[in-house]
Structure formats: structure tokens, C-alpha cells
Write a protein that holds these residues in place. Sequence first.
Motif, PDB file in Angstrom:
ATOM      1  N   VAL A   1       0.839  -1.202   0.000  1.00  0.00           N
ATOM      2  CA  VAL A   1       0.000   0.000   0.000  1.00  0.00           C
ATOM      3  C   VAL A   1       0.873   1.251   0.000  1.00  0.00           C
ATOM      4  O   VAL A   1       2.004   1.253   0.487  1.00  0.00           O
ATOM      5  N   THR A   2       0.314   2.315  -0.541  1.00  0.00           N
ATOM      6  CA  THR A   2       0.983   3.608  -0.471  1.00  0.00           C
ATOM      7  C   THR A   2       0.638   4.274   0.859  1.00  0.00           C
ATOM      8  O   THR A   2      -0.221   3.799   1.608  1.00  0.00           O
TER       9      THR A   2
ATOM     10  N   SER B   1      -1.023   7.004   1.488  1.00  0.00           N
ATOM     11  CA  SER B   1      -2.413   7.459   1.576  1.00  0.00           C
ATOM     12  C   SER B   1      -3.404   6.302   1.626  1.00  0.00           C
ATOM     13  O   SER B   1      -4.544   6.470   2.078  1.00  0.00           O
ATOM     14  N   GLU B   2      -2.993   5.122   1.170  1.00  0.00           N
ATOM     15  CA  GLU B   2      -3.889   3.965   1.164  1.00  0.00           C
ATOM     16  C   GLU B   2      -3.892   3.200   2.484  1.00  0.00           C
ATOM     17  O   GLU B   2      -4.840   2.469   2.784  1.00  0.00           O
TER      18      GLU B   2
ATOM     19  N   VAL C   1      -7.276   1.088   3.992  1.00  0.00           N
ATOM     20  CA  VAL C   1      -7.182  -0.366   3.815  1.00  0.00           C
ATOM     21  C   VAL C   1      -7.233  -1.063   5.166  1.00  0.00           C
ATOM     22  O   VAL C   1      -7.971  -2.042   5.356  1.00  0.00           O
TER      23      VAL C   1
ATOM     24  N   LEU D   1      -9.707  -0.015  -2.489  1.00  0.00           N
ATOM     25  CA  LEU D   1      -9.339   1.323  -2.026  1.00  0.00           C
ATOM     26  C   LEU D   1      -7.926   1.691  -2.468  1.00  0.00           C
ATOM     27  O   LEU D   1      -7.429   2.773  -2.150  1.00  0.00           O
ATOM     28  N   THR D   2      -7.273   0.789  -3.177  1.00  0.00           N
ATOM     29  CA  THR D   2      -5.931   1.026  -3.701  1.00  0.00           C
ATOM     30  C   THR D   2      -5.998   1.043  -5.230  1.00  0.00           C
ATOM     31  O   THR D   2      -7.052   0.830  -5.818  1.00  0.00           O
ATOM     32  N   LYS D   3      -4.863   1.259  -5.852  1.00  0.00           N
ATOM     33  CA  LYS D   3      -4.780   1.211  -7.312  1.00  0.00           C
ATOM     34  C   LYS D   3      -4.170  -0.099  -7.791  1.00  0.00           C
ATOM     35  O   LYS D   3      -3.609  -0.176  -8.886  1.00  0.00           O
TER      36      LYS D   3
END
Length: 296
Positions: free
Chosen positions: A91-92, A94-95, A99, A148-150
Motif C-alpha cells: 500500500v501507499t 495514503s492507502e 485499507v 481502495l488502492t490502485k
Amino acid sequence: MQIKVVLKVAALGCSLLASVAAAGEFDAKQVDAIFARTPAQADGVYRYGFPRSDLNVVVDGVTIKSALALGGWVAFRPAHGQAAIMGDLVVTESEANPVMTTLLWGGIQVTALHNHLLRASQPIFYMHVAGHGEASKLAETIRAALALTKTPPAPSAAPSRDLPPLDLDATKIDEALGTKGKVNGGVYQFSIPRADRVAEGDMVVPASMGSANVINFQPTGDGKAAIAGDIAALGSEVVELTTALRANGIEVAIIHNHMLNEEPRTFYVHFWAHDDAVKLAVALWAALDKTNVSRK
């Protein structure tokens, strides 16, 4: 009008295999459909990959392939008529919290949150998850969290074709590490188990659920490679292991746990280096040799 939302969060201190009323048999095909992916299978474990090929991460001038250090995954194993899961989601910054919240609301434990790489061009985190329950419900919670992620969807099946060989001396690397690696996504990968076993409650955690030593080589030209991965070590082994890594020019990026209640207590030492691939393989074995690694 106020709406009260009741959050049912799994107790983090409980055993992964705490007694739960059965809600149906484990159905791998149902999980396949929820994830729209086909798992790798080994040791009775179904492991689904969620590589972050959408991310552009650079470390020391090396653009990181997802198979080197951006490969999220979740493994399912039939347990007591239901399923036990473990995994590691990428995850980044912001994620991370959205998450985590979704996972916790769905009854999935978050057992670790950490980095793998130093000096990355953008902050990337790795979220370890665990749980036990009805497989389809666990899968739906994970799918909701990943939404919720890319994280890209699974690629469409492509016609098989010969891939160019890796620019590495795989034979010498195999000799140095005492086993044969495999090519995945342009990266030469090893999964080397420990000689002892790790267990949570009454469940032995096999290599395919995250207890193995993971070593990845990404070719960078002229016989060189960037290496990343993690080595599993008991507390009594950590100092000698990290000393051996540093003595051979391999960077220690993070030391952490993956699980909450495992026996014996196991630490995972993540590493990074960029140098001649065979030289690095010899150095990695010198470090692995400080642990109770399987020597088959």
C-alpha cells in the motif's frame, strides 16, 4: 438522523486458529471468482498474487519490478471446515489507513505495517494480514480493501511465448544458494525454508504462507543485480545474521515480525544491495548460514 455503526474488530491478541463455529467447507473456486485470479498451489495452500505493477518506485537508480519488492499476496489454507489466511498487501502512504480500517471492520487482523526498502522514491508500506473464518467472506473483505488502492486487476491470459533469458549467471547463483531459483516477472526468485517449523496455535505455518526465506534478484546488466527479500531468524540468530549481511556490503532495511502469536518467535530481516549477482549470492548464503536454514 444519527446512524450508529457497530464495528466488530477481531481481537489482535487471539490465536489465528481460535475455535470458530463452522460456516461451510472451504471452496477455492469461490475465492478464485471473488478475486478473478488463479492461485499458485503448494502444501495445501492457495496463494493469490496482487502485484503493484502500477507503482513507479526507484531505489538507488534501480526501477523496482513488482516481483522484486512490490508483490502483494494472500494465502488461504483449509482449516476446521473454514479457512486460515495470511498475507502481505502493498500500500501507499495514503492507502494504508483506509485499507487497514476495511480489513479490521471485516474481522481480519493486521499484524504488521512496515517498509521493505530504504531511500525509495515514494513511501511504500507492507501490511501483514491474518484471519480465520468463511473463505468467501474473508476474500470479499480483502477485495473491498484492495478496491481502495490502485492495485491492478489480474492480467488477461496471454499466449505463451519464449521469454528472453535473464542477464544473470543462474547456474552459479543456484550453486551459491544450494537450490534452484525460478523466473517470475523478470526477477530470479528463491524461497528457501528453515529447517525447523513455525506454528500459530495448532497450525503449522508452511513456507507458502510466509515462513520461508525470500530472496529476489533483479538483473540490471553486466551480470549485476539488485537484491531484496527477507530472511527468517529466531531472536538468538538476528545479531549474527545482520552482522554477516553488513560485513558483505548488504544493507539491512528493516527487522520486524509478521505474526502475533507464533512459536518460536520469528523475526524477518529485509535486505537490499546492488552489485555483482554471484558475489551477492555467495554473501547471502554466508548470512543464511548463521540461521537454521534448510540444507536440502
